[in-house]
Design an enzyme around this catalytic site. Structure first.
Site, PDB file in Angstrom:
ATOM      1  N   ASP A  41      -1.547   6.313   6.232  1.00  0.00           N
ATOM      2  CA  ASP A  41      -3.094   5.533   5.698  1.00  0.00           C
ATOM      3  C   ASP A  41      -2.336   4.846   6.924  1.00  0.00           C
ATOM      4  OD1 ASP A  41      -4.134   3.526   5.020  1.00  0.00           O
ATOM      5  OD2 ASP A  41      -2.929   3.137   2.752  1.00  0.00           O
TER       6      ASP A  41
ATOM      7  N   LYS B  50     -11.544  -2.399   7.520  1.00  0.00           N
ATOM      8  CA  LYS B  50     -10.976  -2.988   8.109  1.00  0.00           C
ATOM      9  C   LYS B  50     -11.530  -3.116  10.203  1.00  0.00           C
ATOM     10  CE  LYS B  50      -8.571  -3.599   4.341  1.00  0.00           C
ATOM     11  NZ  LYS B  50      -7.483  -2.705   4.047  1.00  0.00           N
TER      12      LYS B  50
ATOM     13  N   TRP C 282       1.291  -1.104   0.072  1.00  0.00           N
ATOM     14  CA  TRP C 282      -0.282   0.049   0.037  1.00  0.00           C
ATOM     15  C   TRP C 282       0.987   1.466  -0.621  1.00  0.00           C
ATOM     16  CZ3 TRP C 282      -4.113  -2.262  -1.155  1.00  0.00           C
ATOM     17  CH2 TRP C 282      -4.686  -3.168  -0.895  1.00  0.00           C
TER      18      TRP C 282
HETATM   19  C1  LIG Z   1      -7.073  -2.266   2.943  1.00  0.00           C
HETATM   20  C2  LIG Z   1      -5.730  -1.148   2.628  1.00  0.00           C
HETATM   21  C3  LIG Z   1      -5.790  -0.407   1.749  1.00  0.00           C
HETATM   22  C4  LIG Z   1      -6.841  -0.971  -0.037  1.00  0.00           C
HETATM   23  O1  LIG Z   1      -7.633  -0.695   0.555  1.00  0.00           O
HETATM   24  P1  LIG Z   1      -9.282  -0.195  -0.235  1.00  0.00           P
HETATM   25  O2  LIG Z   1     -10.459   0.493   0.104  1.00  0.00           O
HETATM   26  O3  LIG Z   1      -9.197  -1.948  -1.296  1.00  0.00           O
HETATM   27  O4  LIG Z   1      -8.430   0.634  -1.534  1.00  0.00           O
HETATM   28  C5  LIG Z   1      -5.140   0.826   1.980  1.00  0.00           C
HETATM   29  N1  LIG Z   1      -4.240   0.505   2.392  1.00  0.00           N
HETATM   30  C6  LIG Z   1      -4.039  -0.437   4.044  1.00  0.00           C
HETATM   31  C7  LIG Z   1      -3.029  -0.223   5.168  1.00  0.00           C
HETATM   32  C8  LIG Z   1      -5.003  -1.168   4.037  1.00  0.00           C
HETATM   33  O5  LIG Z   1      -5.043  -2.268   4.376  1.00  0.00           O
END
Ligand SMILES: *Cc1c(COP(=O)(O)O)cnc(C)c1O
Length: 360
Positions: A170, A194, A100
């Protein structure tokens, strides 16, 4: 019967929340409608929307000079929205600690200079690299990290000291798992699926001085990709994912009732310890991550033998422990143990791991 679901996302939700949602599915409050059927301009929905924002501010202790926004497009869209909105001088720093973080870095490079400050790619992202401050760009528009690396099971224990350069994080897979000092960040983003609710919404927490009017300086940036559009319209410029926001509100109420983020942290630490302990004391299973960099949310482990990993995942599923396969890019196993995973689920998995080892 409900299984123990170790999915990385969309992930397990608190059973109490699902039951509450079920009880209100056809009629919310005295409205005579499902939340799904409400106009996003209605008074009834407005209350839900504003309560969700207020609860998030309260639970996360968001300072007054930050705005909370609801945006669609997932965490992925933030990989573009962040450079589009925050790059003024056209430069940002990145620590690449996984897939990511890598995407955030490569997307940003389409809009300006993306500096790679550190990467842990050399060892399959199994650690958090030391960040050499002398490499930081003092004139960067922001410094980006992925705080918890969902796929590789690592976590930043110490934030980079970026001085006046806004830190962008993030937090998709660690938000609401423990208290954080929001004032250390310029911008926090997290997709809901999540640890916050079902998929469909991404929360952005942005410091007010970073909200810019792009109309004059970058008129080409689509209205839907400008943070200001969401700020000016309380995230109601167009139709937001109303039901997801309602579910997030229920999850936040549940967190608050359980004692807030301090209680979540204690609960999550206990679960992570149970799982890491059983892996560390095993002859068959091991965790590939440097100990001090281990994630509290995503616990990765392997046997070192692909066939045996497959057998484990299959038999675990039959025993009621689902979604234990590692990310498709790395294989092995991964147990995501977000807030909603009960301690009993982790204890039962630990028992299963021991049993599998003794039988194989
Ligand atoms: C799951 C995740 C993403 C991707 O998220 P989407 O909603 O599918 O775009 C990005 N960064 C992290 C840390 C994640 O766990």
């Amino acid at each position: 019967m409900r299984v123990y679901n170790f999915s990385a996302g969309p992930a397990v939700l608190p059973e109490e929340v699902l039951k509450k949602a079920a009880s209100e599915l056809c009629e919310h409050g005295g409205s005579g409608q499902s939340v799904m059927e409400m106009s996003h301009r209605s008074k009834e929905y407005e209350v839900i929307h504003n309560e969700c924002i207020a609860l998030l501010r309260e639970v996360l202790a968001v300072p007054d000079n930050y705005k909370v926004l609801f945006i669609q497009g997932g965490a992925h869209m933030q990989f573009d929205m962040i450079p589009l909105n925050l790059m003024q001088k056209g430069k940002a720093d990145f620590a690449v600690t996984g897939q990511w973080a890598g995407k955030a870095y490569s997307e940003a490079a389409n809009y300006g200079t993306a500096n790679l400050i550190a990467s842990s790619k050399d060892k399959t992202f199994s650690y958090i690299p030391e960040l050499d401050k002398s490499k930081f760009s003092p004139d960067a528009d922001y410094f980006h990290i992925c705080e918890n690396n969902t796929i590789f099971g690592t976590k930043f224990r110490k934030l980079p000291e970026t001085g006046d350069v806004p830190l962008v994080s993030d937090m998709s897979s660690c938000i609401l798992s423990e208290p954080v000092d929001v004032s250390k960040y310029g911008l926090i983003y997290a997709c809901a699926q999540k640890n916050m609710g079902p998929s469909g919404v991404t929360v952005v927490i942005i410091r007010e001085d970073l909200i810019r009017d792009l109309a004059d300086v970058k008129p080409h940036v689509p209205v839907m990709l400008r943070y200001k559009t969401y700020v000016d319209n309380n995230s109601l410029y167009n139709t937001p994912p109303t039901y997801t926001i309602y579910m997030c509100k229920l999850v936040l109420e549940w967190i608050k009732e359980k004692g807030g983020l301090a209680a979540m942290k204690a609960h999550n630490e206990k679960k992570a310890a149970v799982l890491y302990d059983v892996i560390d004391s095993s002859q068959m299973f091991s965790n590939p991550v440097v100990k001090t960099d281990r994630s509290m949310m995503n616990v990765t482990f392997v046997t070192g033998n692909e066939e045996l990993d497959k057998k484990f995942i299959k038999e675990a599923k039959e025993a009621g422990f689902v979604n234990l396969g590692g990310h498709r890019s790395v294989g092995g196993m991964r147990a995501s143990i977000y807030n909603a995973m009960p301690l009993e689920g982790v204890q039962a998995l630990a028992q299963f791991i021991k049993k599998f080892e003794s039988e194989n």
